[in-house]
Motif scaffolding. Structure first.
Motif, mmCIF file in Angstrom:
data_model
loop_
_atom_site.group_PDB
_atom_site.id
_atom_site.type_symbol
_atom_site.label_atom_id
_atom_site.label_comp_id
_atom_site.label_asym_id
_atom_site.label_seq_id
_atom_site.Cartn_x
_atom_site.Cartn_y
_atom_site.Cartn_z
ATOM 1 N N SER A 146 0.501 -1.306 -0.243
ATOM 2 C CA SER A 146 -0.197 -0.079 -0.110
ATOM 3 C C SER A 146 1.062 1.446 0.025
ATOM 4 C CB SER A 146 -0.590 0.295 1.358
ATOM 5 O OG SER A 146 -1.472 -1.126 1.335
ATOM 6 N N THR A 147 1.512 0.863 0.608
ATOM 7 C CA THR A 147 2.983 2.502 0.732
ATOM 8 C C THR A 147 3.362 2.680 -0.419
ATOM 9 O OG1 THR A 147 3.473 1.617 3.258
ATOM 10 C CG2 THR A 147 4.585 3.679 1.805
ATOM 11 N N HIS A 148 3.741 1.783 -0.767
ATOM 12 C CA HIS A 148 4.814 1.526 -2.560
ATOM 13 C C HIS A 148 3.771 1.979 -3.463
ATOM 14 C CE1 HIS A 148 7.426 0.457 -6.223
ATOM 15 N NE2 HIS A 148 6.523 -0.176 -5.981
ATOM 16 N N LEU A 149 2.462 1.780 -3.680
ATOM 17 C CA LEU A 149 1.123 2.205 -4.498
ATOM 18 C C LEU A 149 0.956 3.681 -3.973
ATOM 19 C CD1 LEU A 149 -0.736 0.841 -6.818
ATOM 20 C CD2 LEU A 149 -2.317 0.371 -5.025
ATOM 21 N N THR A 150 1.023 4.175 -3.044
ATOM 22 C CA THR A 150 0.958 5.260 -3.090
ATOM 23 C C THR A 150 1.761 6.094 -3.400
ATOM 24 O OG1 THR A 150 0.550 4.198 0.034
ATOM 25 C CG2 THR A 150 0.132 7.713 -0.801
ATOM 26 N N THR A 151 3.430 5.920 -3.380
ATOM 27 C CA THR A 151 3.697 6.984 -3.729
ATOM 28 C C THR A 151 4.213 6.609 -5.187
ATOM 29 O OG1 THR A 151 5.517 5.858 -1.934
ATOM 30 C CG2 THR A 151 7.179 6.963 -4.267
ATOM 31 N N LEU A 152 3.690 6.047 -6.006
ATOM 32 C CA LEU A 152 3.059 5.330 -7.354
ATOM 33 C C LEU A 152 2.208 6.455 -7.558
ATOM 34 C CD1 LEU A 152 3.277 1.407 -8.260
ATOM 35 C CD2 LEU A 152 5.365 3.279 -8.547
ATOM 36 N N ILE A 153 1.063 6.316 -7.124
ATOM 37 C CA ILE A 153 -0.515 7.441 -7.591
ATOM 38 C C ILE A 153 0.860 8.704 -7.455
ATOM 39 C CG2 ILE A 153 -2.333 7.867 -6.286
ATOM 40 C CD1 ILE A 153 -3.069 5.192 -5.849
ATOM 41 N N GLY A 154 1.182 8.576 -6.810
ATOM 42 C CA GLY A 154 1.707 10.664 -5.780
ATOM 43 C C GLY A 154 2.209 10.702 -7.304
ATOM 44 N N ASP A 155 3.403 10.073 -7.943
ATOM 45 C CA ASP A 155 4.331 10.494 -9.035
ATOM 46 C C ASP A 155 2.987 10.772 -10.166
ATOM 47 O OD1 ASP A 155 6.440 9.892 -7.728
ATOM 48 O OD2 ASP A 155 7.137 8.083 -9.531
ATOM 49 N N GLN A 177 11.117 2.761 -18.602
ATOM 50 C CA GLN A 177 12.301 1.486 -17.343
ATOM 51 C C GLN A 177 12.956 0.962 -18.290
ATOM 52 O OE1 GLN A 177 9.246 0.741 -14.650
ATOM 53 N NE2 GLN A 177 9.736 2.025 -13.625
ATOM 54 N N ALA A 178 14.520 1.504 -18.057
ATOM 55 C CA ALA A 178 15.528 0.964 -18.987
ATOM 56 C C ALA A 178 16.114 -0.822 -18.070
ATOM 57 C CB ALA A 178 17.189 1.386 -18.787
ATOM 58 N N HIS A 179 15.944 -0.494 -16.368
ATOM 59 C CA HIS A 179 16.247 -2.226 -16.059
ATOM 60 C C HIS A 179 14.590 -3.079 -15.703
ATOM 61 C CE1 HIS A 179 18.956 0.605 -15.887
ATOM 62 N NE2 HIS A 179 20.177 0.070 -15.958
ATOM 63 N N ARG A 180 13.679 -2.834 -16.339
ATOM 64 C CA ARG A 180 11.924 -3.678 -15.411
ATOM 65 C C ARG A 180 12.629 -4.891 -15.692
ATOM 66 N NH1 ARG A 180 8.790 -2.089 -12.659
ATOM 67 N NH2 ARG A 180 7.241 -2.812 -12.710
ATOM 68 N N SER A 181 12.044 -5.546 -14.532
ATOM 69 C CA SER A 181 12.731 -7.002 -13.895
ATOM 70 C C SER A 181 11.123 -7.037 -12.837
ATOM 71 C CB SER A 181 13.255 -6.784 -13.489
ATOM 72 O OG SER A 181 13.666 -6.413 -12.090
ATOM 73 N N LEU A 182 10.780 -8.383 -13.147
ATOM 74 C CA LEU A 182 9.706 -8.576 -11.750
ATOM 75 C C LEU A 182 10.154 -9.034 -10.737
ATOM 76 C CD1 LEU A 182 7.651 -11.393 -14.325
ATOM 77 C CD2 LEU A 182 7.072 -8.634 -13.695
ATOM 78 N N ASN A 183 11.109 -8.867 -9.985
ATOM 79 C CA ASN A 183 11.831 -9.533 -9.476
ATOM 80 C C ASN A 183 12.505 -7.751 -8.299
ATOM 81 O OD1 ASN A 183 13.932 -8.657 -10.120
ATOM 82 N ND2 ASN A 183 15.222 -10.735 -10.225
ATOM 83 N N ARG A 184 11.440 -7.268 -9.155
ATOM 84 C CA ARG A 184 11.934 -5.388 -8.090
ATOM 85 C C ARG A 184 10.573 -4.892 -7.745
ATOM 86 N NH1 ARG A 184 16.772 -2.295 -10.388
ATOM 87 N NH2 ARG A 184 18.268 -3.335 -10.051
ATOM 88 N N PRO A 185 10.118 -5.459 -6.314
ATOM 89 C CA PRO A 185 8.977 -4.511 -6.203
ATOM 90 C C PRO A 185 8.889 -3.045 -5.536
ATOM 91 C CG PRO A 185 9.401 -6.318 -4.283
ATOM 92 C CD PRO A 185 10.738 -6.349 -5.637
ATOM 93 N N THR A 186 10.398 -3.141 -5.278
ATOM 94 C CA THR A 186 10.499 -1.639 -5.467
ATOM 95 C C THR A 186 10.288 -0.186 -6.288
ATOM 96 O OG1 THR A 186 12.623 -1.754 -4.885
ATOM 97 C CG2 THR A 186 10.760 -2.237 -2.230
ATOM 98 N N GLU A 187 10.078 -1.266 -7.369
ATOM 99 C CA GLU A 187 10.013 -0.186 -8.447
ATOM 100 C C GLU A 187 9.516 0.605 -8.510
ATOM 101 O OE1 GLU A 187 12.380 -1.916 -12.325
ATOM 102 O OE2 GLU A 187 11.516 -2.803 -11.570
ATOM 103 N N GLY A 188 9.692 2.579 -9.238
ATOM 104 C CA GLY A 188 8.695 3.340 -9.571
ATOM 105 C C GLY A 188 7.959 2.436 -10.615
ATOM 106 N N VAL A 189 7.563 3.820 -11.842
ATOM 107 C CA VAL A 189 6.988 3.798 -13.001
ATOM 108 C C VAL A 189 7.096 3.998 -13.744
ATOM 109 C CG1 VAL A 189 4.105 2.547 -12.056
ATOM 110 C CG2 VAL A 189 5.213 5.255 -12.236
ATOM 111 N N GLY A 190 8.624 4.980 -13.755
ATOM 112 C CA GLY A 190 9.281 5.558 -14.656
ATOM 113 C C GLY A 190 8.702 6.745 -15.110
ATOM 114 N N LEU A 191 8.540 7.626 -13.910
ATOM 115 C CA LEU A 191 8.309 8.833 -13.922
ATOM 116 C C LEU A 191 9.192 9.486 -13.569
ATOM 117 C CD1 LEU A 191 4.116 8.887 -13.862
ATOM 118 C CD2 LEU A 191 5.565 9.549 -15.778
ATOM 119 N N GLY A 192 10.225 9.706 -12.432
ATOM 120 C CA GLY A 192 11.005 10.721 -11.419
ATOM 121 C C GLY A 192 11.831 11.672 -12.222
#
Ligand code: ADP
Length: 225
Positions: free
Chosen positions: A42-51, A172-187
């Motif tokens: 949920s915390t991660h999703l909140t950050t993504l939505i913010g972005d 995203q240049a390094h997209r991989s499924l085992n990186r749950p803390t990744e953003g969405v490529g907006l930073g």
């Protein structure tokens, strides 16, 4: 829109917290572990939505800028305190090369902090433990009226073929499924838009396996006509 997206997330976080505290009855260790996963997601999703909301505001031209002469050294020192916990957690060495204390940039302070923070967050995210990050600044341009803030890392670097598109939204240049803390490529898209809207720019040089250097340029303060 912000409210509609955040409200259900707040409910998820709130109710799972009630369960975690045992208010709804006793919880097993396994349930506690699951509730912790719900909290982290949920915390991660909140950050993504913010972005996403922030980017939508920029695209719609609805982000306001209040440029003033901002003291560069003091502001970068403050940004450094925000990133310190992440640096420590990853055991990264950090070299903040202090700039001339009299140097100012003409920019919206909060937006500038956000752009630098996006760059530093990426540097910590894409540099393996034990690597190093350098933050420095310099006067550039023939009239010395532009300030360059450099964020350099010894991280994984960016493949040559991806460099051209790295500032495009959702790339995203390094997209991989085992990186749950990744953003969405907006930073980076957000940071470059901010820079350009304040009369500056954001560029990158990178080599895979060696590291990346992002350069944020902004007009020098005190030189407004
Ligand atoms: P995000 O980090 O959320 O994916 P960004 O827009 O901040 O989105 O970055 C886009 C992509 O650029 C990242 O997914 C990553 O592949 C690459 N990138 C950004 N900064 C760095 C860096 N310092 N080192 C290596 N790759 C980077």
């Amino acid at each position: 829109m912000s409210h509609e997206l955040r409200q259900p997330l707040n409910a998820i976080t709130g109710y799972s917290e009630l369960m975690r505290m045992g208010v709804r009855g006793p919880v097993t260790q396994q349930q506690l572990d699951d509730l912790e996963r719900i909290r982290a997601s949920s915390t991660h999703l909140t950050t993504l939505i913010g972005d996403i909301l922030e980017f939508a505001r920029i695209e719609a031209g609805r982000l306001s800028y209040s440029p003033t002469d901002v003291p560069l050294g003091a502001t970068l020192a403050e940004v450094t305190t925000f990133i310190a916990p992440q640096l420590e957690a990853k055991r990264l060495s950090y070299d903040f090369q202090r700039c001339d204390s009299a140097l100012t940039i003409h920019a919206d302070r909060d937006r500038f902090v956000q752009a630098v923070l996006n760059l530093l967050t990426n540097a910590t995210k894409y540099t393996e433990s034990g690597g190093s990050i350098t933050l420095s600044c310099a006067l550039v341009g023939t009239a010395q009226n532009t300030v360059a803030v450099r964020v350099a890392d010894t991280g994984i670097g960016i493949p040559k073929e991806k460099l051209l598109h790295i500032f495009d939204p959702f790339v995203q240049a390094h997209r991989s499924l085992n990186r749950p803390t990744e953003g969405v490529g907006l930073g980076l898209a957000i940071a470059r838009d901010i820079a350009r809207n304040m009369g500056g720019d954001l560029t990158v040089q990178s080599e895979e396996g060696v590291g990346s250097t992002f350069v944020l340029t902004l007009p020098r303060g005190g030189s407004e006509s």
